[in-house]
Write an enzyme that holds these catalytic residues in place. Sequence first.
Site, short mmCIF file in Angstrom:
data_model
loop_
_atom_site.label_atom_id
_atom_site.label_comp_id
_atom_site.label_asym_id
_atom_site.label_seq_id
_atom_site.Cartn_x
_atom_site.Cartn_y
_atom_site.Cartn_z
N HIS A 1 -13.02 1.34 21.25
CA HIS A 1 -11.75 1.79 21.83
C HIS A 1 -11.00 2.48 20.69
CE1 HIS A 1 -8.31 2.12 24.23
NE2 HIS A 1 -7.85 0.89 24.23
N ARG B 1 -2.21 0.37 30.39
CA ARG B 1 -1.58 0.86 29.16
C ARG B 1 -2.31 2.09 28.60
NH1 ARG B 1 1.17 -2.98 26.82
NH2 ARG B 1 -0.32 -4.38 27.80
N THR B 2 -3.61 2.00 28.50
CA THR B 2 -4.36 3.11 27.91
C THR B 2 -4.24 4.37 28.76
OG1 THR B 2 -5.92 1.55 26.95
CG2 THR B 2 -6.64 3.82 27.09
N LYS C 1 -21.05 5.82 45.43
CA LYS C 1 -22.18 6.21 46.29
C LYS C 1 -23.50 6.18 45.53
CE LYS C 1 -19.18 9.49 48.69
NZ LYS C 1 -18.84 10.92 48.71
N ARG D 1 -12.65 6.01 30.47
CA ARG D 1 -12.90 4.59 30.24
C ARG D 1 -13.96 4.17 31.24
NH1 ARG D 1 -9.29 -0.74 29.33
NH2 ARG D 1 -9.03 0.35 27.38
#
Lengths: 314, 158
Positions: free
Chosen positions: A133, A55-56, A84, A105
């Site tokens: 958030h 959604r975000t 890595k 995120r």
Amino acid sequence: MSNPLYRRDVISIGDLSRTDLEFIVNRSAELKHSGPLPLLKDRLIASCFFEASTRTRLSFETAVQRLGGTLIGFSDSGNTSAKKGETLSDSIQMIASYADAIIMRHPQEGSARLAAEVAGVPVINGGDGANQHPTQTLLDLVSIAECQGRLDGLSVALVGDLKYGRTVHSLAQALGHFNPTFYFVSPDALAMPAYIEDNLTAMGIHFSRVESLEEVIPMVDVLYMTRVQKERLDPTEYTHIASQFILKADMLSHARSNLRVMHPLPRVDEIHPSVDRTPFAYYFQQAENGVYARQALLSGVMNEAIELPFPGGR
Amino acid sequence: MSAMNRDKMLVEAIQSGTVIDHIPAGKGLTIIGRLQLKNAEVRLTVGLNLPSHGGGLKDLIKIDEWRFTESDAAEMALFAPRATVNIIEDYRVVRKFPIGLPERFVGVFACPNTNCITHNEPVDSRFRVLVADDAVKLKCHYCERAFADSLFIEQGSL
């Protein structure tokens, strides 16, 4: 029209003043009514999702494309050099040299703040672990202003997991700029943490704990529901306790006519589908506003001054 | 001989350096641990459970050839907030100041949140000191969580 967000990082809701929040709410309403405008034309935005989020990510990427911007990025860290062993600091410095802004995120708390310190371009936090958030809170504010016609002086019930829910913590903090009255409805084990209540007390905000969902419904303008997660409670208690925090349509018979039910989504069973058909349901409009709130934020961060066809907004 | 000098004579005098006095009894070893983290070769003379002239017991540490700055002292503040620091030159106290809580700790403590980004990145930990109702909390600049001082005091005695 100049704006207070130009070239700012947006990491934590606490970084935003009442003026900043009002700017985003008004700008979001303007953009919703004006239709797409080329406010990110010739801008390249990096969308860096070190942790998957449907959604975000999609609402951010929709916002960029609707404003005429272009995107680079990744939707999980599986194919990046983080795998890595590259540090986040190195990855972000490299990406910042390619793009005009970074949306990110990341599963670890503090990652966005660190990224903002090493990036030479604005960083927008799309969620850093269990910490912040901020754009979820922005779309919540946009939706509250839209359905109530104001942000000041509202009565708001926050329901569900108030202990671990970063959404309700940030919303309480942001609404704190607008003189609200809060009602907290949760199982005892998931009550609002003392530090949040202390902050509200220091801000002079009125709040009280209410035992039952039905009791609070006639008293509020906004009923903000969140999910009580099974793993947070004793399994034998869960069924009994969680059922007390499930909203059904017949519980809304004594609601104020302006009451709107909101939820950050995804919901599981805390809002019965019967509520969807009532005029009180607002969670799907709320989700849609995620795109407009993020358009408002991005247009502010990326443009020193903006001329809109609808000055003054709503 | 004054009371202070008599206390100090209980452990060997130093020509130049720092004397940390009025450390709560039992916290001396924690402070020694922190000092050794900063300088493994530091030369110390220690008195534990000395009589304190206010009654009760105290610890006292003498540090050779290392004159504390306020910021050196502030790093010890969580462990002994009421201790005093005496700077010694030529066997005399030339400066004396109380240990005070700083506004910030930078690069001193690890963040107790194991999922904080500071554990994986080349960056100093940063905490803001919050004091309310005599309780001291440290709030991480990165993960934004606030922790009771007791969590850091445990780190100090590692």
